[in-house]
Design an enzyme around this catalytic site. Structure first.
Site, PDB file in Angstrom:
ATOM      1  N   ARG A 139       0.785  -1.288  -0.176  1.00  9.88           N
ATOM      2  CA  ARG A 139      -0.051  -0.158  -0.006  1.00  9.88           C
ATOM      3  C   ARG A 139       0.862   1.265   0.008  1.00  9.88           C
ATOM      4  NH1 ARG A 139      -2.963  -3.200  -1.246  1.00  9.88           N
ATOM      5  NH2 ARG A 139      -5.052  -3.600  -0.520  1.00  9.88           N
ATOM      6  N   HIS A 162      -0.775  -0.938 -10.438  1.00 15.18           N
ATOM      7  CA  HIS A 162      -1.238  -1.725  -9.662  1.00 15.18           C
ATOM      8  C   HIS A 162      -1.978  -3.015 -10.112  1.00 15.18           C
ATOM      9  CE1 HIS A 162      -3.570  -1.474  -5.532  1.00 15.18           C
ATOM     10  NE2 HIS A 162      -2.938  -2.764  -5.643  1.00 15.18           N
ATOM     11  N   GLU A 193      -5.221   6.568  -7.112  1.00 18.28           N
ATOM     12  CA  GLU A 193      -5.225   5.733  -8.528  1.00 18.28           C
ATOM     13  C   GLU A 193      -6.610   5.852  -9.280  1.00 18.28           C
ATOM     14  OE1 GLU A 193      -4.717   1.713  -7.164  1.00 18.28           O
ATOM     15  OE2 GLU A 193      -2.649   1.871  -6.202  1.00 18.28           O
TER      16      GLU A 193
END
Length: 313
Positions: free
Chosen positions: A232, A280, A261
């Protein structure tokens, strides 16, 4: 028949990976960045399936979706869902299984890409640039420092050992008994940052881990060392990381997670030459996607039958 929305289906595959016949399912491949737009698009849906933490479900979102009855998140942990607000609004929240193997594989893709300078070398090949301009780092004999030795960290340790790396680890409650089981050396936090050639983050984001890696920790790293984060973003102080990369205090970073994001166009982490960044992708594999959507439908079917499963709230 209840209406079901599948959010952030970037690859537009959700509808084809499971049997949604008991609901009227609609897939959204674009990301809603504006809460008004999100609320308007989802106003008529009874069930929503979200992909990991791409779209946060805050108290305000639940407030603006009074028709919502069931929220399904892929994975059994989602820090972007306000579970207390869900309960207050009578929304059942369920999860799915998620494999820890794909994130470990993605982490190694970043480590290998950094160590052998794959991005600049591949870019040079495509643009008729110089034939060889870098010298790669030897993983064999170097030190891998793992922040966290849970499911993913343990896999990282075994793979690092297979490469012939010396593996060390630290987390607040990590014990020597656990590190001995894996043939890993228990280090202090400072030792991990000082001694590692690659520091890889594998911790759960919490109040205790937020900002855990800051200016001080980055300053302890060797100038030739790399930081890799597929966990994270908020575990690492983003401003301190950008400064360390900009000033060359560390050799580079491999990043698969970001505080915002999708990462905004023109963001510094998109342009720094010593950053290998991916959007990601850690959990984005065929196996995980089949598992996510198949189990999301199982959650929906169980809810419709009055016996919810994998309930988070």
């Amino acid at each position: 028949m209840l209406r079901c929305a599948i959010l952030d289906d970037y690859q537009s595959v959700g509808l084809g990976l499971a049997d949604w016949s008991r609901v009227r399912a609609t897939s959204f491949s674009t990301h809603f960045t504006d809460i008004d737009e999100l609320a308007a698009a989802l106003a008529d849906f009874d069930i929503i399936v979200i992909m990991r933490e791409r779209t946060p479900f805050t108290a305000e979102v639940f407030e603006r979706l009074p028709r919502l009855r069931l929220l399904v998140t892929t994975g059994m942990r989602n820090a972007s869902v306000d579970l207390e607000a869900a309960r207050a609004h009578g929304v059942v929240v369920c999860g799915t299984a998620s494999s820890s193997i794909p994130p470990a594989e993605m982490t190694w893709a970043l480590i290998l890409g950094l160590a052998r300078h794959l991005l600049p070398e591949a870019t040079a090949m495509r643009s008729d640039g110089p034939w060889q301009s870098t010298i790669g780092m030897d993983l064999h004999g170097s030190t891998l420092g793992l922040l966290g030795l849970g499911k993913i960290g343990s896999q990282m340790a075994r793979i690092g050992q297979a490469f012939g790396m010396d593996v060390i680890a630290w987390s607040q409650h990590l014990t020597k008994t656990r590190t001995d089981e894996l043939g890993v050396r228990l280090a202090t936090k400072d030792e991990l940052f000082t001694e590692s050639d690659v520091v890889s983050v594998h911790l759960v984001l919490s109040a205790r881990t937020r900002g855990l890696v800051g200016k001080r920790e980055l300053s302890l790293m060797r100038p030739g060392a790399y930081l890799v984060n597929t966990s994270r973003a908020a575990i690492v102080d983003q401003a301190a990381l950008a400064a360390a990369l900009r000033e060359g205090l560390i050799a580079g970073a491999g990043l698969d997670v970001f505080e915002t994001e999708p990462l905004p166009a023109g963001h510094e982490l998109r342009t720094l030459p010593n950053v290998l960044a991916t959007p990601h992708l850690g959990y984005v594999t065929a196996g995980n996607y089949h598992r996510y959507f198949r189990e999301a439908v199982q959650d929906i079917d169980a809810f419709l039958d009055g016996t919810p499963i994998r309930v988070l709230s």
